[in-house]
Enzyme design. Structure first.
Site, short mmCIF file in Angstrom:
data_model
loop_
_atom_site.label_atom_id
_atom_site.label_comp_id
_atom_site.label_asym_id
_atom_site.label_seq_id
_atom_site.Cartn_x
_atom_site.Cartn_y
_atom_site.Cartn_z
CG ASP A 43 -0.41 -0.26 2.47
OD1 ASP A 43 0.69 0.29 2.70
OD2 ASP A 43 -0.99 -1.00 3.28
CE LYS A 50 -4.34 7.98 1.09
NZ LYS A 50 -4.00 9.16 1.82
CG MET A 56 -3.70 7.33 10.52
SD MET A 56 -4.87 5.96 10.40
CE MET A 56 -4.51 5.07 11.92
N1 SAH Z 1 0.89 -0.05 10.74
C1 SAH Z 1 1.52 1.25 10.68
C2 SAH Z 1 0.56 2.39 10.91
C3 SAH Z 1 -0.46 2.55 9.85
S1 SAH Z 1 -1.54 3.91 10.16
C4 SAH Z 1 2.68 1.29 11.66
O1 SAH Z 1 2.81 0.40 12.50
O2 SAH Z 1 3.47 2.23 11.61
C5 SAH Z 1 -0.79 5.15 9.18
C6 SAH Z 1 -0.14 6.21 10.05
O3 SAH Z 1 1.12 5.78 10.48
C7 SAH Z 1 0.12 7.52 9.33
O4 SAH Z 1 -1.01 8.33 9.28
C8 SAH Z 1 1.19 8.11 10.21
O5 SAH Z 1 0.64 8.69 11.36
C9 SAH Z 1 1.97 6.89 10.65
N2 SAH Z 1 3.16 6.68 9.82
C10 SAH Z 1 3.46 5.64 9.06
N3 SAH Z 1 4.67 5.77 8.48
C11 SAH Z 1 5.17 6.95 8.92
C12 SAH Z 1 6.36 7.66 8.70
N4 SAH Z 1 7.33 7.19 7.92
N5 SAH Z 1 6.54 8.86 9.31
C13 SAH Z 1 5.58 9.34 10.12
N6 SAH Z 1 4.44 8.72 10.35
C14 SAH Z 1 4.21 7.54 9.77
#
Ligand code: SAH
Length: 479
Positions: free
Chosen positions: A255, A277, A390
């Protein structure tokens, strides 16, 4: 003309079949001898032209391995050759060979001179028939040699014998398993199993008969799904297990959170399917993603469902597994570094700290019907770090909510954008000032909000300094 020696040029990598073809070496010294030997190893018929011939080449000529012509080079010498290498200490001769090659469209290499060469010779890890070629496109031969040393140590010499053994059964395996996916699974089992161990330990005869037996026992390969956490973005943060399953998978579903370099780590011939997404137009709804996984696994494929961060942290991993269970499909879950852990480390913000935070909570700031449904009381507790996934869309509401439930306005807070990537940016402030700062420097996705006293430690502990994150405003402190 020959290739310009630009350091950043990437060459086209190829292996030439020179068996029985004529190769020309101009030069009689030690380097010329090494080049002649390299050509001989690939089965070429080698002619050497030089007025004076050194010891090694004389020996090779004596046993009839190369043909010697003791004279000066003439441009016509290239006629009939498939490839030519110049290794003389006379620049004029090297240039003449290069020019003749250009005129006749015959590939020419001039030793240690990329500008005069239409091809360069890589550093080689030779486990023939398995060969690993390494080039830095002339940018750093020393680095290429270092890579070669690393690979030399990592690839057993016996891999050459194993490759030979497998080569002997290739056409038999094609007959047995006409479907390429099934055939690949068959060979993966061989390469990862006891037959390979036997061959690698030198017991090739037993390995060959075990392989023959294995080919006779026709079997079906069943599908399998690996739910894999890809980490926050930097490919280096992938786990070893994630890398291994990605290289074994026939299909990768990924994704938007998964960066392209990560997807590139999949096997070259793996099918890559972008499932996007939930909330964008190009994406498949969750139900369709589930159905797709089920269908691919039923076709006997090894499927990797690659998800940003960790699959079980705001990743809907549980829902995807429900669908697999319902259809009796085997699966595994490979954890990944979650965004909060990645962002915290790369921004220099420890999520817990003896003095400032004894607990840390992960929450989603995703709005439901326009408001964040959060347990504000619990979030506003002292000595706690809050990581909001998020949460940037509702940044102002979240900061206000925390203040309204008792957190001081002066509580430090930071938004980490594109954490762990070269584009990482950090906007830092307090619950009061952060929303405006974030508006002044618009934040792009993905971004994570961290609230707590620990944010202050960034001034001391920030260490990550990607070149691309220089903005030069006092609102954005990039490190
Ligand atoms: N499963 C993922 C989260 C998915 S929800 C995990 O464990 O990280 C998606 C959210 O993750 C985004 O809205 C953001 O808040 C955060 N996120 C994911 N990758 C990121 C990154 N490289 N930098 C900052 N926030 C990130």
């Amino acid at each position: 003309m020959s290739l310009a020696p630009e350091a950043d040029r990437a060459y086209f990598a190829a292996f030439l079949d020179l068996r029985g073809k004529r190769g020309l070496v101009v030069g009689g010294g030690r380097v010329a001898a090494l080049k002649a030997e390299a050509l001989l190893r690939s089965g070429a018929r080698v002619t050497v032209i030089a007025p004076e011939i050194g010891e090694r080449l004389s020996e090779l000529a004596l046993v009839g391995a190369v043909r010697l012509e003791r004279r000066r080079f003439q441009p016509g010498d290239l006629l009939g050759a498939q490839i030519a290498i110049a290794a003389t200490d006379d620049p004029a001769v090297n240039e003449a060979v290069s020019a003749a090659g250009s005129a006749l469209r015959i590939p020419v290499n001039v030793a240690d001179n990329a500008a005069l060469s239409s091809f360069i010779m890589p550093a080689l890890v030779d486990r023939a028939p398995l060969q690993i070629a390494i080039s830095s496109a002339g940018a750093s031969p020393v680095l290429a040699r270092k890579v070669r040393t690393l690979i030399e140590a990592a690839v057993p010499f016996a891999f050459g014998r194993l490759a030979q053994l497998i080569g002997r059964f290739r056409s038999a395996s094609k007959e047995r398993y006409p479907d390429p996916e099934a055939r690949r699974r068959f060979w993966e089992e061989v390469v990862d199993g006891p037959i390979a161990d036997m061959a690698l330990s030198g017991n090739e005869r037993s390995a060959a008969s075990a392989l023959e037996a294995k080919l006779r026992e026709r079997r079906d390969f069943t599908g399998f799904v690996s739910l894999v956490g890809a980490g926050p973005g930097d490919p280096e943060l992938l786990t070893l297990r994630a890398l291994r399953v990605m290289q074994a998978a026939g299909v990768v579903l990924y994704d938007h959170l998964v960066s392209p370099p990560l997807v590139d780590l999949a096997r070259r011939d793996a099918e890559r399917i972008y499932v996007g997404k939930e909330r964008d137009n190009h994406a498949l709804p969750q139900g369709e993603i589930n159905a797709l996984m089920v269908r691919l696994a039923r076709e006997g494929k090894r499927v990797v469902r690659l998800k940003g961060g960790d699959p079980f942290i705001f990743g809907r991993g549980g829902e995807e597994i429900d669908a697999l269970l319902e259809h009796g499909i085997a699966f595994e879950v490979v954890p990944g570094i979650t965004a909060a852990a990645g962002a915290a480390s790369y921004a220099g913000i420890p999520l817990t700290h003896r003095d400032y935070a004894q607990s840390c909570v992960f929450v989603t700031g995703h709005l439901k019907n326009g408001s964040a449904q959060l347990d504000w009381q619990a979030l506003a507790r002292p000595h706690q770090t809050v990581a909001v996934y998020m949460g940037v869309g509702a940044l102002a509401q979240i900061c206000q909510g925390l203040i309204a439930h008792g957190m001081p306005e002066s509580m430090p807070a930071a938004v980490v954008e594109k954490a762990t990537l070269p584009e990482q940016r950090v906007v830092e402030g307090t619950l009061l000032t952060l929303p405006d700062k974030a508006k002044a420097q618009p934040i792009g996705p993905p971004a994570l909000l961290i609230v707590g006293e620990v944010v202050r430690l960034r001034a001391k502990l920030g260490w990550f300094g990607p070149a691309k994150a220089e903005f030069g405003t006092d609102h954005v402190i990039s490190r």
